[in-house]
Design a protein around this motif. Sequence first.
Motif, PDB file in Angstrom:
ATOM      1  N   ALA A  25      23.234   6.750 -41.087  1.00 44.90           N
ATOM      2  CA  ALA A  25      23.502   6.876 -39.653  1.00 44.90           C
ATOM      3  C   ALA A  25      22.261   7.415 -38.952  1.00 44.90           C
ATOM      4  O   ALA A  25      21.621   8.342 -39.429  1.00 44.90           O
ATOM      5  CB  ALA A  25      24.690   7.806 -39.421  1.00 44.90           C
TER       6      ALA A  25
ATOM      7  N   THR B  80      20.149   0.558 -34.252  1.00 49.71           N
ATOM      8  CA  THR B  80      20.357   1.932 -34.709  1.00 49.71           C
ATOM      9  C   THR B  80      21.667   1.970 -35.483  1.00 49.71           C
ATOM     10  O   THR B  80      22.719   1.585 -34.963  1.00 49.71           O
ATOM     11  CB  THR B  80      20.417   2.906 -33.525  1.00 49.71           C
ATOM     12  OG1 THR B  80      19.194   2.802 -32.789  1.00 49.71           O
ATOM     13  CG2 THR B  80      20.574   4.340 -34.014  1.00 49.71           C
TER      14      THR B  80
ATOM     15  N   ASP C   2      28.375   1.975 -40.915  1.00 47.40           N
ATOM     16  CA  ASP C   2      27.749   0.649 -40.942  1.00 47.40           C
ATOM     17  C   ASP C   2      27.200   0.335 -42.327  1.00 47.40           C
ATOM     18  O   ASP C   2      26.798   1.235 -43.065  1.00 47.40           O
ATOM     19  CB  ASP C   2      26.586   0.578 -39.945  1.00 47.40           C
ATOM     20  CG  ASP C   2      27.055   0.426 -38.507  1.00 47.40           C
ATOM     21  OD1 ASP C   2      28.239   0.142 -38.304  1.00 47.40           O
ATOM     22  OD2 ASP C   2      26.211   0.583 -37.603  1.00 47.40           O
TER      23      ASP C   2
ATOM     24  N   SER D  94      25.012   3.131 -37.110  1.00 52.89           N
ATOM     25  CA  SER D  94      26.085   4.082 -36.812  1.00 52.89           C
ATOM     26  C   SER D  94      26.782   4.477 -38.108  1.00 52.89           C
ATOM     27  O   SER D  94      26.641   3.803 -39.136  1.00 52.89           O
ATOM     28  CB  SER D  94      27.109   3.451 -35.869  1.00 52.89           C
ATOM     29  OG  SER D  94      26.512   3.092 -34.658  1.00 52.89           O
ATOM     30  N   ARG D  95      27.553   5.522 -38.037  1.00 50.18           N
ATOM     31  CA  ARG D  95      28.288   5.986 -39.211  1.00 50.18           C
ATOM     32  C   ARG D  95      29.251   4.897 -39.667  1.00 50.18           C
ATOM     33  O   ARG D  95      29.980   4.313 -38.873  1.00 50.18           O
ATOM     34  CB  ARG D  95      29.052   7.248 -38.863  1.00 50.18           C
ATOM     35  CG  ARG D  95      29.734   7.860 -40.040  1.00 50.18           C
ATOM     36  CD  ARG D  95      30.362   9.178 -39.662  1.00 50.18           C
ATOM     37  NE  ARG D  95      31.000   9.739 -40.837  1.00 50.18           N
ATOM     38  CZ  ARG D  95      32.085  10.476 -40.797  1.00 50.18           C
ATOM     39  NH1 ARG D  95      32.639  10.768 -39.652  1.00 50.18           N
ATOM     40  NH2 ARG D  95      32.614  10.949 -41.903  1.00 50.18           N
TER      41      ARG D  95
END
Length: 140
Positions: free
Chosen positions: A130, A89, A94, A91-92
């Motif tokens: 995200a 998943t 990435d 994330s902000r």
Amino acid sequence: MADHAPLPIFPAPVQAESARSQRHRAGIHRASGAVPRLIAGICAGVLVVSALWYLLQLRQPSSALVIRQSSPVAAVSHAGPPQGVVLVTVSRGDTLWAVSALHRPDGIDQGQWVREVVRYNDMPSDAIFAGQVIAIPKYK
């Protein structure tokens, strides 16, 4: 008596009625003041928020996740299909480069591996968002 010509009779001048008094007489009242401006402002605000929400939804990736059984890079670099899949998943902050580097098999170029992950997930580009779930193939 002298013969006089009759005086011409002109109607009395009529004062023009204003548009406001015409509307008032007809029962048509135009709302004025702060309330209509407030309602118009609220409607405009709702319209702007709705448009922004729609545009943000367009940027979100689709919830459908397509996982391929095999891939061209895997066929060249590895024998057979992947042994499994790692779901990541995003994330902000990435990047696909950084996320895929954590799961890159030995002996594969990082650029080639990023292209493989993009193809494996049927992504139009290497842009990620995200909350997006990315499937990364897992090899021995």
